[in-house]
Motif scaffolding. Structure first.
Motif, PDB file in Angstrom:
ATOM      1  N   ALA A  33     -24.848  45.811  45.872  1.00  0.00           N
ATOM      2  CA  ALA A  33     -25.032  45.556  44.457  1.00  0.00           C
ATOM      3  C   ALA A  33     -24.076  46.433  43.656  1.00  0.00           C
ATOM      4  O   ALA A  33     -23.381  47.294  44.196  1.00  0.00           O
ATOM      5  CB  ALA A  33     -26.476  45.823  44.055  1.00  0.00           C
ATOM      6  N   ARG A  46     -31.337  40.589  41.418  1.00  0.00           N
ATOM      7  CA  ARG A  46     -31.059  39.397  42.201  1.00  0.00           C
ATOM      8  C   ARG A  46     -30.430  38.294  41.368  1.00  0.00           C
ATOM      9  O   ARG A  46     -29.810  37.384  41.904  1.00  0.00           O
ATOM     10  CB  ARG A  46     -32.355  38.859  42.832  1.00  0.00           C
ATOM     11  CG  ARG A  46     -33.089  39.842  43.730  1.00  0.00           C
ATOM     12  CD  ARG A  46     -34.329  39.202  44.303  1.00  0.00           C
ATOM     13  NE  ARG A  46     -35.213  38.700  43.230  1.00  0.00           N
ATOM     14  CZ  ARG A  46     -36.289  37.963  43.454  1.00  0.00           C
ATOM     15  NH1 ARG A  46     -36.595  37.609  44.681  1.00  0.00           N
ATOM     16  NH2 ARG A  46     -37.044  37.565  42.446  1.00  0.00           N
ATOM     17  N   THR A  47     -30.621  38.342  40.066  1.00  0.00           N
ATOM     18  CA  THR A  47     -30.090  37.327  39.171  1.00  0.00           C
ATOM     19  C   THR A  47     -29.378  38.007  38.012  1.00  0.00           C
ATOM     20  O   THR A  47     -29.495  39.219  37.817  1.00  0.00           O
ATOM     21  CB  THR A  47     -31.214  36.433  38.621  1.00  0.00           C
ATOM     22  OG1 THR A  47     -32.101  37.232  37.816  1.00  0.00           O
ATOM     23  CG2 THR A  47     -32.007  35.796  39.765  1.00  0.00           C
ATOM     24  N   SER A  48     -28.637  37.213  37.227  1.00  0.00           N
ATOM     25  CA  SER A  48     -27.936  37.771  36.078  1.00  0.00           C
ATOM     26  C   SER A  48     -28.920  38.295  35.038  1.00  0.00           C
ATOM     27  O   SER A  48     -28.655  39.287  34.357  1.00  0.00           O
ATOM     28  CB  SER A  48     -27.026  36.713  35.449  1.00  0.00           C
ATOM     29  OG  SER A  48     -27.772  35.566  35.070  1.00  0.00           O
ATOM     30  N   PHE A  51     -30.011  41.611  36.241  1.00  0.00           N
ATOM     31  CA  PHE A  51     -28.896  42.552  36.057  1.00  0.00           C
ATOM     32  C   PHE A  51     -28.902  43.084  34.629  1.00  0.00           C
ATOM     33  O   PHE A  51     -28.772  44.294  34.403  1.00  0.00           O
ATOM     34  CB  PHE A  51     -27.580  41.845  36.363  1.00  0.00           C
ATOM     35  CG  PHE A  51     -26.363  42.719  36.218  1.00  0.00           C
ATOM     36  CD1 PHE A  51     -25.852  43.390  37.311  1.00  0.00           C
ATOM     37  CD2 PHE A  51     -25.728  42.867  34.994  1.00  0.00           C
ATOM     38  CE1 PHE A  51     -24.736  44.196  37.186  1.00  0.00           C
ATOM     39  CE2 PHE A  51     -24.613  43.672  34.853  1.00  0.00           C
ATOM     40  CZ  PHE A  51     -24.111  44.339  35.958  1.00  0.00           C
ATOM     41  N   SER A 365     -21.137  36.873  33.700  1.00  0.00           N
ATOM     42  CA  SER A 365     -21.764  35.763  34.419  1.00  0.00           C
ATOM     43  C   SER A 365     -21.076  34.444  34.083  1.00  0.00           C
ATOM     44  O   SER A 365     -20.862  33.599  34.961  1.00  0.00           O
ATOM     45  CB  SER A 365     -23.253  35.698  34.067  1.00  0.00           C
ATOM     46  OG  SER A 365     -23.886  34.595  34.696  1.00  0.00           O
ATOM     47  N   ILE A 392     -20.221  38.127  45.512  1.00  0.00           N
ATOM     48  CA  ILE A 392     -21.685  38.182  45.516  1.00  0.00           C
ATOM     49  C   ILE A 392     -22.139  39.186  46.553  1.00  0.00           C
ATOM     50  O   ILE A 392     -21.706  39.121  47.709  1.00  0.00           O
ATOM     51  CB  ILE A 392     -22.257  36.790  45.842  1.00  0.00           C
ATOM     52  CG1 ILE A 392     -21.773  35.790  44.780  1.00  0.00           C
ATOM     53  CG2 ILE A 392     -23.774  36.801  45.908  1.00  0.00           C
ATOM     54  CD1 ILE A 392     -22.024  34.351  45.125  1.00  0.00           C
ATOM     55  N   PRO A 393     -23.011  40.131  46.209  1.00  0.00           N
ATOM     56  CA  PRO A 393     -23.705  40.303  44.930  1.00  0.00           C
ATOM     57  C   PRO A 393     -23.126  41.413  44.056  1.00  0.00           C
ATOM     58  O   PRO A 393     -23.732  41.800  43.082  1.00  0.00           O
ATOM     59  CB  PRO A 393     -25.093  40.708  45.388  1.00  0.00           C
ATOM     60  CG  PRO A 393     -24.817  41.604  46.572  1.00  0.00           C
ATOM     61  CD  PRO A 393     -23.604  41.015  47.250  1.00  0.00           C
ATOM     62  N   TYR A 397     -23.986  36.985  40.174  1.00  0.00           N
ATOM     63  CA  TYR A 397     -25.254  36.455  40.661  1.00  0.00           C
ATOM     64  C   TYR A 397     -25.300  34.972  40.291  1.00  0.00           C
ATOM     65  O   TYR A 397     -25.592  34.625  39.148  1.00  0.00           O
ATOM     66  CB  TYR A 397     -26.436  37.189  40.027  1.00  0.00           C
ATOM     67  CG  TYR A 397     -26.460  38.663  40.354  1.00  0.00           C
ATOM     68  CD1 TYR A 397     -27.127  39.124  41.476  1.00  0.00           C
ATOM     69  CD2 TYR A 397     -25.799  39.584  39.554  1.00  0.00           C
ATOM     70  CE1 TYR A 397     -27.128  40.476  41.791  1.00  0.00           C
ATOM     71  CE2 TYR A 397     -25.791  40.932  39.863  1.00  0.00           C
ATOM     72  CZ  TYR A 397     -26.471  41.365  40.976  1.00  0.00           C
ATOM     73  OH  TYR A 397     -26.475  42.703  41.281  1.00  0.00           O
ATOM     74  N   GLN A 434     -25.796  37.343  49.949  1.00  0.00           N
ATOM     75  CA  GLN A 434     -27.028  36.936  49.301  1.00  0.00           C
ATOM     76  C   GLN A 434     -27.305  35.497  49.673  1.00  0.00           C
ATOM     77  O   GLN A 434     -26.414  34.731  49.973  1.00  0.00           O
ATOM     78  CB  GLN A 434     -26.909  37.062  47.768  1.00  0.00           C
ATOM     79  CG  GLN A 434     -26.961  38.476  47.263  1.00  0.00           C
ATOM     80  CD  GLN A 434     -28.369  39.043  47.311  1.00  0.00           C
ATOM     81  OE1 GLN A 434     -29.302  38.344  47.675  1.00  0.00           O
ATOM     82  NE2 GLN A 434     -28.507  40.296  46.987  1.00  0.00           N
ATOM     83  N   MET A 439     -31.921  35.485  46.000  1.00  0.00           N
ATOM     84  CA  MET A 439     -31.516  35.403  44.607  1.00  0.00           C
ATOM     85  C   MET A 439     -32.582  34.754  43.735  1.00  0.00           C
ATOM     86  O   MET A 439     -32.338  34.494  42.557  1.00  0.00           O
ATOM     87  CB  MET A 439     -30.189  34.647  44.486  1.00  0.00           C
ATOM     88  CG  MET A 439     -29.001  35.475  44.940  1.00  0.00           C
ATOM     89  SD  MET A 439     -27.413  34.663  44.704  1.00  0.00           S
ATOM     90  CE  MET A 439     -27.485  33.423  45.979  1.00  0.00           C
TER      91      MET A 439
END
Length: 603
Positions: A33, A46-48, A51, A365, A392-393, A397, A434, A439
């Motif tokens: 990460a 795990r996702t934008s 983040f 993103s 990724i990651p 994401y 990922q 995710m």
């Protein structure tokens, strides 16, 4: 001599810190990460959206800690860090020099203590001490900027009283009159008045003739006129006024003109080129925001020209709109399906510290999503997967649409055998850092059904079908979670059919048979093709009879044909064949019994 006098451990530590700070972007670990989260693996996004949430939480925590340290500096005086880290120590917010001296005056000016600085200046004059011209000019600059009031400190709470807030905003904006105040008084006390003193006083008294005011007026010009030529005429009039008032335009002025031209229709192209020529004549180098606006004006035809202009150059932040260049350029590449230009844009991002101009997590993103989408459409799947591993990651994401793009790329290059690795993140075949589950996209029904549809569509080798079946069973477990999951997947006829088809192709008849019970439980009707597929896979006569009974319970129109095929293709016992009355029949309870009797009577 200096390096040799330092302890070796301290020297190594300092070099390691500097090296890491300079090269942390160039040597980003694509399997991990973002480096800002590596101190707390339990909050790895795990996702934008995660983040953004986690990064803002970390930053707010730092600001809160900084506020506590600065408001209570007496509790944080011990310095344990080696080497010394100034940013971790309390900021000096109060004057430390108590005696009346020019050094004390300069300290108060540096701390932006307007009232204290004026008092110190008066005390120096009363004591007969001569204050240097530079120190007096520094004090004049401070007063002309903030007036006779101390500016609000960053760590102080907002003013609640309306009148105090208005007064505070007034003096911060320079609306206080300089007539009969400290600035004019100190100016009159100067024995010798140089150009700097006059400039400070003029800036404070004539702030309306400021380049920032004209920049704001140019930006608003397109809002107060309707026709394109009227908008441009107003912009030209404002530029003429700047020239008459001897206000020199800066980079933001020309960027405001270019931004306004984007709303001037057919006039934009010719006037934007003229604006760029004017910038060059004045020695003003365009920023990324300048090229961003030109891209918006020329769109397809200007894309290649602008990329040639910016290729290989390193930029620094100069305009708030700088952060929109990369996402805009990548959008144009995506819409024109121009993969070569997309690579040029991405190469520019990696020049120097241009990556800092990519914007916040949302802009990042958008940029990487468009880049990855274009790669999935235009590149070979091996290249797509290489970029997948690099982005990724650590940097990106992908959203559900991004994963759909990847699935479509696998389908286009006939590499559907890699779907289980993408779903489960199995690194035995490919290092996908990922997967869909990690995710958080395993609850997106459209993505899950797309994945199942691709696995069920064609037939593959036994090894691939086995991996598809394991993936399908894993998907089935998600549907069975029901209310346990935050967002539960809802069974559909398509999802149940695809899972059953995948299990049958892998010779997992028992698990496929269980899926027929789910059809009943969820009041769904299997297709006739699926029942025929079952009949092909079944080897036992009793299971064939049960299949006919299940088909009859669903009231499928193909049940009579299915019963005929069972009688012809399977060796059935007398009990299985005769339902009563000496007629050849398959024992089927319910309303279909008489119809089957009549149909097979002549057999």
């Amino acid at each position: 001599m200096l390096l040799s006098s330092l302890p070796l451990s301290n020297l190594i530590t300092e070099l390691a810190i500097v090296t890491k700070q300079r090269h942390i972007h160039s040597f980003q670990d694509s399997t991990a990460a973002h480096y800002m989260f590596q101190d707390d693996p339990y909050l790895t996004p795990r996702t934008s959206a995660e983040f953004k949430l986690y990064s803002l939480s970390q930053e707010s925590g730092r600001l809160a800690a900084k506020h506590i340290v600065n408001t209570n500096p007496k509790f944080f005086q011990k310095d344990f860090a080696e080497p010394h880290i100034p940013c971790l120590m309390p900021e000096t917010m109060e004057p430390r020099i108590e005696d009346v001296s020019e050094a004390a005056l300069l300290e108060r000016i540096m701390l932006r203590k307007v009232k204290a600085a004026v008092d110190m200046y008066d005390q120096l004059l009363q004591a007969g001490t001569t204050v240097s011209t530079d120190a007096t000019n520094d004090l004049l600059d401070l007063i002309c900027l903030y007036g006779d009031h101390d500016p609000l400190q960053d760590d102080k709470p907002e003013v609640e009283d309306v009148e105090e807030r208005k007064a505070s905003e007034s003096h911060r904006l320079g609306e206080d009159s300089l007539e009969n105040n400290n600035a004019e008084r100190i100016f009159n006390l100067l024995p010798e008045r140089d150009t700097r003193a006059y400039s400070a006083l003029i800036r404070g008294m004539v702030k309306v003739a400021d380049v920032h005011i004209f920049n704001a007026l140019i930006s608003a010009a397109t809002e107060v006129r309707e026709k394109y030529n009227e908008k441009w005429d107003l912009i030209v009039e404002l530029l003429k006024q700047m020239n008459e008032q001897k206000v020199k335009p800066n980079l933001l002025t020309f960027n405001a003109v270019l931004k306004a031209l984007r709303r001037c229709g057919s006039l934009a192209r010719a006037q934007s080129l003229h604006t760029l020529s004017e910038m060059k004549a004045l020695g003003i180098t365009p920023s990324l925001a300048s090229f961003h606006h030109v891209l918006g004006i020329f769109y397809k035809t200007g894309n290649y020209l602008m990329l040639t202009e910016v290729a290989g150059r390193s930029f620094v932040p100069q305009d708030p709109d700088d952060v929109y260049f990369f996402s805009t350029a990548m959008r144009i590449c995506l819409e024109t399906k121009d993969l070569e230009s997309a690579y040029r844009v991405h190469n520019l991002l990696n020049v120097g510290e241009n990556w800092r101009l990519l914007g916040d997590s949302f802009q990042q993103s958008i940029y990487y999503g468009r880049f990855f989408n274009l790669l999935c459409m235009m590149e070979h799947i091996d290249v797509v997967l290489k970029w997948y591993n690099e982005l990724i990651p650590s940097l990106f994401y992908p959203n559900p649409q991004g994963m759909k793009d990847l699935l479509q790329a696998l389908d286009t290059d006939n590499r559907l055998d890699m779907i289980p690795q993408i779903w489960k993140g199995d690194s035995a075949f490919i290092s996908l850092a990922q997967d869909i589950r990690r995710m958080g996209h395993d609850n997106k029904s459209d993505l899950v059904e797309e994945l199942l549809s691709l696995m069920a569509r064609d037939r593959h080798s036994p090894e691939v079908q086995e991996s598809f079946a394991a993936c399908a069973l894993d998907v089935r477990s998600l549907y069975k979670q029901g209310q346990v999951a935050k967002v539960a997947l809802e069974w559909t006829t398509a999802s149940m059919t695809n899972i059953t088809t995948i299990l049958l192709a892998a010779q997992k008849t028992k698990q496929a048979w269980d899926m027929l019970n789910i059809f009943k439980t969820k009041n769904r009707v299997p297709s006739e093709e699926l029942i025929d597929e079952f009949l092909v896979r079944i080897k036992d006569g009793q299971q064939a009879v049960e299949l006919v009974q299940i088909s009859a319970s669903f009231c499928l129109p193909s049940t009579p044909n299915l019963a005929q095929r069972v009688l012809q293709e399977f060796e059935l016992s007398e009990e299985q064949r005769y339902g009563g009355g000496g007629q050849k029949s398959i024992c089927i309870p319910g309303s279909y019994l008489l119809f089957i009797h009549v149909l097979v009577f002549s057999f």
